[in-house]
Design a protein around this motif. Sequence first.
Motif, PDB file in Angstrom:
ATOM      1  N   LEU A  71       9.832  27.631  66.919  1.00  0.00           N
ATOM      2  CA  LEU A  71       9.056  28.132  68.061  1.00  0.00           C
ATOM      3  C   LEU A  71       9.944  28.768  69.122  1.00  0.00           C
ATOM      4  O   LEU A  71       9.590  29.803  69.699  1.00  0.00           O
ATOM      5  CB  LEU A  71       8.227  26.993  68.665  1.00  0.00           C
ATOM      6  N   VAL A  72      11.097  28.157  69.395  1.00  0.00           N
ATOM      7  CA  VAL A  72      12.027  28.716  70.381  1.00  0.00           C
ATOM      8  C   VAL A  72      12.464  30.110  69.952  1.00  0.00           C
ATOM      9  O   VAL A  72      12.475  31.055  70.756  1.00  0.00           O
ATOM     10  CB  VAL A  72      13.259  27.801  70.566  1.00  0.00           C
ATOM     11  N   LEU A  73      12.836  30.256  68.691  1.00  0.00           N
ATOM     12  CA  LEU A  73      13.281  31.568  68.216  1.00  0.00           C
ATOM     13  C   LEU A  73      12.159  32.599  68.277  1.00  0.00           C
ATOM     14  O   LEU A  73      12.374  33.750  68.674  1.00  0.00           O
ATOM     15  CB  LEU A  73      13.832  31.447  66.798  1.00  0.00           C
ATOM     16  N   THR A  78      10.168  37.355  70.736  1.00  0.00           N
ATOM     17  CA  THR A  78       8.923  38.041  71.055  1.00  0.00           C
ATOM     18  C   THR A  78       8.800  38.368  72.545  1.00  0.00           C
ATOM     19  O   THR A  78       8.442  39.479  72.914  1.00  0.00           O
ATOM     20  CB  THR A  78       7.714  37.187  70.618  1.00  0.00           C
ATOM     21  N   PHE A  79       9.121  37.390  73.417  1.00  0.00           N
ATOM     22  CA  PHE A  79       8.879  37.558  74.849  1.00  0.00           C
ATOM     23  C   PHE A  79      10.145  37.632  75.700  1.00  0.00           C
ATOM     24  O   PHE A  79      10.080  38.068  76.836  1.00  0.00           O
ATOM     25  CB  PHE A  79       8.003  36.406  75.368  1.00  0.00           C
ATOM     26  N   GLN A  80      11.246  37.154  75.208  1.00  0.00           N
ATOM     27  CA  GLN A  80      12.528  37.105  75.908  1.00  0.00           C
ATOM     28  C   GLN A  80      12.409  36.517  77.329  1.00  0.00           C
ATOM     29  O   GLN A  80      12.788  37.148  78.310  1.00  0.00           O
ATOM     30  CB  GLN A  80      13.156  38.500  75.971  1.00  0.00           C
ATOM     31  N   PRO A  81      11.910  35.276  77.428  1.00  0.00           N
ATOM     32  CA  PRO A  81      11.786  34.657  78.754  1.00  0.00           C
ATOM     33  C   PRO A  81      13.160  34.187  79.260  1.00  0.00           C
ATOM     34  O   PRO A  81      14.098  34.064  78.484  1.00  0.00           O
ATOM     35  CB  PRO A  81      10.878  33.455  78.498  1.00  0.00           C
ATOM     36  N   PRO A  82      13.265  33.905  80.567  1.00  0.00           N
ATOM     37  CA  PRO A  82      14.535  33.387  81.096  1.00  0.00           C
ATOM     38  C   PRO A  82      14.807  31.969  80.573  1.00  0.00           C
ATOM     39  O   PRO A  82      13.895  31.257  80.140  1.00  0.00           O
ATOM     40  CB  PRO A  82      14.323  33.389  82.609  1.00  0.00           C
ATOM     41  N   ILE A  83      16.072  31.561  80.625  1.00  0.00           N
ATOM     42  CA  ILE A  83      16.479  30.268  80.071  1.00  0.00           C
ATOM     43  C   ILE A  83      15.766  29.099  80.741  1.00  0.00           C
ATOM     44  O   ILE A  83      15.418  28.122  80.087  1.00  0.00           O
ATOM     45  CB  ILE A  83      18.014  30.102  80.115  1.00  0.00           C
ATOM     46  N   TRP A  84      15.515  29.196  82.048  1.00  0.00           N
ATOM     47  CA  TRP A  84      14.860  28.088  82.743  1.00  0.00           C
ATOM     48  C   TRP A  84      13.453  27.859  82.195  1.00  0.00           C
ATOM     49  O   TRP A  84      12.973  26.733  82.138  1.00  0.00           O
ATOM     50  CB  TRP A  84      14.838  28.298  84.264  1.00  0.00           C
ATOM     51  N   ILE A  88      11.904  24.408  80.559  1.00  0.00           N
ATOM     52  CA  ILE A  88      10.650  23.803  81.039  1.00  0.00           C
ATOM     53  C   ILE A  88       9.650  23.610  79.896  1.00  0.00           C
ATOM     54  O   ILE A  88       8.898  22.640  79.875  1.00  0.00           O
ATOM     55  CB  ILE A  88      10.030  24.666  82.169  1.00  0.00           C
ATOM     56  N   ILE A  89       9.662  24.509  78.947  1.00  0.00           N
ATOM     57  CA  ILE A  89       8.720  24.421  77.827  1.00  0.00           C
ATOM     58  C   ILE A  89       9.218  23.471  76.746  1.00  0.00           C
ATOM     59  O   ILE A  89       8.503  22.565  76.307  1.00  0.00           O
ATOM     60  CB  ILE A  89       8.466  25.811  77.203  1.00  0.00           C
ATOM     61  N   TRP A  90      10.453  23.653  76.286  1.00  0.00           N
ATOM     62  CA  TRP A  90      10.900  23.018  75.054  1.00  0.00           C
ATOM     63  C   TRP A  90      11.422  21.598  75.228  1.00  0.00           C
ATOM     64  O   TRP A  90      11.276  20.791  74.309  1.00  0.00           O
ATOM     65  CB  TRP A  90      11.939  23.886  74.353  1.00  0.00           C
ATOM     66  N   LEU A  91      12.018  21.258  76.350  1.00  0.00           N
ATOM     67  CA  LEU A  91      12.480  19.875  76.530  1.00  0.00           C
ATOM     68  C   LEU A  91      11.329  18.875  76.542  1.00  0.00           C
ATOM     69  O   LEU A  91      11.355  17.887  75.797  1.00  0.00           O
ATOM     70  CB  LEU A  91      13.345  19.748  77.776  1.00  0.00           C
TER      71      LEU A  91
END
Length: 127
Positions: A71-73, A78-84, A88-91
């Motif tokens: 999912l992260v990849l 697809t969207f290239q969101p910022p690391i923060w 917030i999503i994946w942890l």
Amino acid sequence: MTDKAHFPKVNPVKAGLSGSCPQCGEGKLFKGFLGLRERCSNCGLNYDFADAGDGPAVFVTLLVGFIVVALVLWVEFTFQPPIWLHLIIWLPLTCILAGGSLRPLKGLMIAQQFRHSAREGRLDTDD
């Protein structure tokens, strides 16, 4: 351990995933989140045989890791969101998936141990 012949066969997958006794399917297997009870309150099965070890944690790590990394990849390419935003999503998702699947998988491994009469290995010392 009580005699298996006096109890109907219990589906080990259903009993394990629900945290029920692998012998009768009625009593509770867990006390707390991951701690095992001493014995079944319904049939009296002693849970001394149960030793899931690190097996459930390994399966959880592999399954959750595969899902989250995929999912992260996908989100990154697809969207290239910022690391923060990734953090917030994946942890939290990783913690929720790992915590939610650890107990059922531990119950499943213990139910399979009971079903197949798996015991700790012993050396044959007869000469």
